[in-house]
Design a protein around this motif. Structure first.
Motif, PDB file in Angstrom:
ATOM      1  N   VAL A 178       0.629  20.150  48.321  1.00 43.97           N
ATOM      2  CA  VAL A 178       1.681  20.954  47.689  1.00 43.97           C
ATOM      3  C   VAL A 178       1.517  20.927  46.171  1.00 43.97           C
ATOM      4  O   VAL A 178       1.653  21.955  45.489  1.00 43.97           O
ATOM      5  N   MET A 179       1.201  19.763  45.656  1.00 43.76           N
ATOM      6  CA  MET A 179       1.003  19.623  44.220  1.00 43.76           C
ATOM      7  C   MET A 179      -0.197  20.447  43.761  1.00 43.76           C
ATOM      8  O   MET A 179      -0.184  21.041  42.681  1.00 43.76           O
ATOM      9  N   LYS A 202      -1.759  25.068  39.928  1.00 45.94           N
ATOM     10  CA  LYS A 202      -2.463  26.291  39.543  1.00 45.94           C
ATOM     11  C   LYS A 202      -1.601  27.170  38.637  1.00 45.94           C
ATOM     12  O   LYS A 202      -2.102  28.077  37.978  1.00 45.94           O
ATOM     13  N   THR A 203      -0.299  26.874  38.624  1.00 48.84           N
ATOM     14  CA  THR A 203       0.644  27.698  37.865  1.00 48.84           C
ATOM     15  C   THR A 203       1.236  26.969  36.669  1.00 48.84           C
ATOM     16  O   THR A 203       1.450  27.568  35.610  1.00 48.84           O
ATOM     17  N   ILE A 204       1.502  25.677  36.813  1.00 48.50           N
ATOM     18  CA  ILE A 204       2.202  24.920  35.777  1.00 48.50           C
ATOM     19  C   ILE A 204       1.516  23.579  35.579  1.00 48.50           C
ATOM     20  O   ILE A 204       0.933  23.027  36.532  1.00 48.50           O
ATOM     21  N   ASP A 205       1.542  23.044  34.366  1.00 48.28           N
ATOM     22  CA  ASP A 205       0.876  21.777  34.110  1.00 48.28           C
ATOM     23  C   ASP A 205       1.648  20.630  34.774  1.00 48.28           C
ATOM     24  O   ASP A 205       2.855  20.732  35.015  1.00 48.28           O
ATOM     25  N   PRO A 236       6.677  25.791  29.710  1.00 46.22           N
ATOM     26  CA  PRO A 236       6.437  26.833  30.719  1.00 46.22           C
ATOM     27  C   PRO A 236       7.517  27.912  30.667  1.00 46.22           C
ATOM     28  O   PRO A 236       8.665  27.641  30.294  1.00 46.22           O
ATOM     29  N   SER A 237       7.142  29.096  31.030  1.00 50.80           N
ATOM     30  CA  SER A 237       8.100  30.195  31.057  1.00 50.80           C
ATOM     31  C   SER A 237       8.999  30.079  32.290  1.00 50.80           C
ATOM     32  O   SER A 237       8.683  29.350  33.246  1.00 50.80           O
ATOM     33  N   VAL A 242       6.862  28.302  41.150  1.00 49.22           N
ATOM     34  CA  VAL A 242       6.624  27.033  41.861  1.00 49.22           C
ATOM     35  C   VAL A 242       7.909  26.493  42.480  1.00 49.22           C
ATOM     36  O   VAL A 242       8.007  25.304  42.779  1.00 49.22           O
ATOM     37  N   ARG A 243       8.880  27.363  42.691  1.00 50.00           N
ATOM     38  CA  ARG A 243      10.188  26.902  43.186  1.00 50.00           C
ATOM     39  C   ARG A 243      10.089  26.235  44.556  1.00 50.00           C
ATOM     40  O   ARG A 243      10.777  25.240  44.818  1.00 50.00           O
TER      41      ARG A 243
END
Length: 322
Positions: free
Chosen positions: A25-26, A31-34, A218-219, A226-227
């Protein structure tokens, strides 16, 4: 076997399966957020949940540190800041197989605990435990290299990722062992105190790194993207996993509960394969060797403990002329 004991086994099973899903899951979320801001968002919510539960269950007086402030900060830093800021960046650096490598490293935690208790408690490990560590290390080496030793030297990222993962797992072991310093505290109280302090340290670290230009905020869109992984990491891998693991081990004892750690890499393997990753036989063999080392060490520990108990009983009997 009592119903309570069965419940303890089920709790350990729930925790192990929850943590096994953490790494795949991580991998999707990274891939989207640090990993740093993801950890911050995740544990702010987890800490709030634990704090509210502690307030409702034990009342305001449970928030007193009772002279344990320094230890709580140290263990909070190890369990929440150290583990997350080392393991998940290490997983990200390891690439496509990062989730598998990280989960196999998690299975080595019980053997790392032997070293920590040796240094922290003065409990000297047995020769069998030391040999188990070497065998487990061989298994991890096989998973990382996939049969090609050159992988270790083809990129600096590989060795750096391994170093971060090892230190991260060691941090969690320190946090777990630290919990035994609070035998009169409930599991909820220890977890709430350390998570609150841990998230404060996480927030400060992220703020400093962002101010220095090393991280970017992050925006809203990234967080929304990533919710679902975040929901899993907060609920199952966070609140449910930690509670189930601690409660289960209190019932069945760590000697029995620790065996469920074997399910973490197995669960990660299954989820990763379903996600499209092709696992080599060399990786499977490495995972099997690591698990075998852990099981072997655990079984020997049981055998040694039983022998000592028998010797003790014989000694007591002879004292009374029986």
């Amino acid at each position: 076997m009592s119903k309570k004991y069965v419940a303890g086994l089920l709790l350990c099973l729930i925790a192990a399966l929850s943590w096994g899903g953490t790494y795949p899951v991580m991998a999707a979320a990274l891939k989207t957020i640090d990993p740093f801001y993801l950890t911050l968002v995740r544990y702010v919510i987890v800490a709030v949940i634990f704090a509210l539960l502690l307030l409702l269950v034990e009342g305001p007086t449970a928030f007193k540190a009772e002279g344990q402030t320094v230890r709580l900060w140290v263990f909070g830093a190890a369990g929440f800041l150290g583990f997350n800021f080392l393991v998940f960046p290490g997983q990200q650096l390891a690439g496509a197989s990062g989730s598998i490598i990280a989960s196999v490293m998690m299975a080595v935690q019980p053997l790392l605990a032997v070293l920590v208790t040796w240094i922290y408690r003065g409990t000297k490990p047995t020769i069998v435990s030391l040999l188990s560590m070497l065998v487990a290390a061989l298994g991890v080496f096989m998973v990382v290299t996939k049969g090609h030793i050159s992988v270790l030297f083809s990129s600096r990222n590989t060795l750096l990722a391994m170093g971060l993962l090892l230190l991260g797992e060691l941090s969690w072991v320190v946090y777990t062992v630290g919990g035994t310093d609070f035998p009169k505290w409930s599991i909820l109280r220890y977890t709430a105190h350390t998570s609150i302090r841990g998230v404060i340290l996480i927030a400060v670290t992220v703020a400093v790194a962002t101010g220095a230009g090393w991280l970017k905020i992050p925006s809203a869109g990234q967080i929304i993207d990533v919710r679902w992984p975040l929901l899993y990491l907060i609920s199952f891998a966070g609140v449910v996993g930690i509670f189930a693991w601690n409660m289960g081990n209190r019932i069945v004892t760590p000697l029995n509960g620790i065996l469920f750690m074997n399910l973490v890499p197995i669960t990660s393997f299954v989820i990763t394969i379903i996600g499209g990753y092709t696992v080599s036989w060399f990786e499977l063999a490495g995972c099997a060797i690591t698990i075998a080392a852990l099981v072997g060490n655990n079984l020997y520990g049981r055998y040694a403990a039983k022998k000592m108990e028998q010797v003790s009983q014989l000694g007591s009997s002879s004292d009374f002329g029986v």
